[in-house]
Design a protein around this motif. Sequence first.
Motif, PDB file in Angstrom:
ATOM      1  N   LEU A   1     -11.528  53.952  35.943  1.00 36.09           N
ATOM      2  CA  LEU A   1     -12.319  52.837  35.429  1.00 36.09           C
ATOM      3  C   LEU A   1     -11.683  52.275  34.159  1.00 36.09           C
ATOM      4  O   LEU A   1     -11.593  51.066  33.986  1.00 36.09           O
ATOM      5  CB  LEU A   1     -13.757  53.289  35.166  1.00 36.09           C
ATOM      6  CG  LEU A   1     -14.700  52.244  34.556  1.00 36.09           C
ATOM      7  CD1 LEU A   1     -14.779  50.987  35.427  1.00 36.09           C
ATOM      8  CD2 LEU A   1     -16.091  52.851  34.350  1.00 36.09           C
TER       9      LEU A   1
ATOM     10  N   ALA B   1      -8.663  50.249  35.220  1.00 37.73           N
ATOM     11  CA  ALA B   1      -9.076  49.021  35.904  1.00 37.73           C
ATOM     12  C   ALA B   1      -9.593  47.990  34.899  1.00 37.73           C
ATOM     13  O   ALA B   1      -9.240  46.806  34.982  1.00 37.73           O
ATOM     14  CB  ALA B   1     -10.149  49.335  36.948  1.00 37.73           C
TER      15      ALA B   1
ATOM     16  N   LEU C   1     -14.139  45.136  40.148  1.00 36.72           N
ATOM     17  CA  LEU C   1     -13.932  46.572  39.960  1.00 36.72           C
ATOM     18  C   LEU C   1     -14.229  47.335  41.247  1.00 36.72           C
ATOM     19  O   LEU C   1     -13.516  48.264  41.616  1.00 36.72           O
ATOM     20  CB  LEU C   1     -14.802  47.100  38.818  1.00 36.72           C
ATOM     21  CG  LEU C   1     -14.399  46.677  37.418  1.00 36.72           C
ATOM     22  CD1 LEU C   1     -15.491  47.034  36.414  1.00 36.72           C
ATOM     23  CD2 LEU C   1     -13.072  47.311  37.020  1.00 36.72           C
TER      24      LEU C   1
ATOM     25  N   TYR D   1     -10.516  47.845  43.008  1.00 26.87           N
ATOM     26  CA  TYR D   1     -10.137  49.168  42.504  1.00 26.87           C
ATOM     27  C   TYR D   1     -10.901  50.291  43.181  1.00 26.87           C
ATOM     28  O   TYR D   1     -10.793  51.449  42.777  1.00 26.87           O
ATOM     29  CB  TYR D   1     -10.323  49.216  40.980  1.00 26.87           C
ATOM     30  CG  TYR D   1      -9.446  48.210  40.272  1.00 26.87           C
ATOM     31  CD1 TYR D   1      -8.105  48.485  40.019  1.00 26.87           C
ATOM     32  CD2 TYR D   1      -9.944  46.977  39.891  1.00 26.87           C
ATOM     33  CE1 TYR D   1      -7.294  47.559  39.387  1.00 26.87           C
ATOM     34  CE2 TYR D   1      -9.133  46.039  39.255  1.00 26.87           C
ATOM     35  CZ  TYR D   1      -7.812  46.344  39.012  1.00 26.87           C
ATOM     36  OH  TYR D   1      -7.001  45.416  38.388  1.00 26.87           O
TER      37      TYR D   1
END
Length: 181
Positions: free
Chosen positions: A85, A88, A130, A134
Amino acid sequence: MANKKEYVADEIGVLSPNQMEADELHAGEVGYLSASIRSVADARVGDTITHFAKRAESALPGYSEATPMVFCGLFPLEADQFEELREALGRLQLNDAALKFEPESSSAMGFGFRCGFLGLLHMEIVQERLEREYNLNLIITAPSVVYRVNCSNNETVECSNPSLLPEPGKRRSIEEPYVKD
């Protein structure tokens, strides 16, 4: 001029409608600039660009950095996705200078990030990117705004997270932004 960065312009030109290289740009022309700028934060929309040797005396009026207005927490559903995270968000920030984030921890949700957005649509777009680009499964907290708290000791505190508000006995009033027609 606002960020005080200096770069060598590899090429400048005008758009009419295709790119045409030019020696200089004049007021009112829609142009482009090619340089080795590595961070989108160094070339913000609206900033004044000037020649190093023939500097403008002052920047054009009206420029200000994009200020986040809506904040929420983004937490990975699985704790081992925290670093993914972080990476990203860093990659998204490369082409979205308005996205701001900082680490945050919660006793209920673990480690995540407190993120600032221009508005709810911006927040939803970042969330979708996101999740889709990702492959992250996220928990998103309810969006909030920055509260300005006027305390009884005449101090003013700004809080982007309701959990950071001063105790009720220390508050005189709370202000929050709203859209005016």
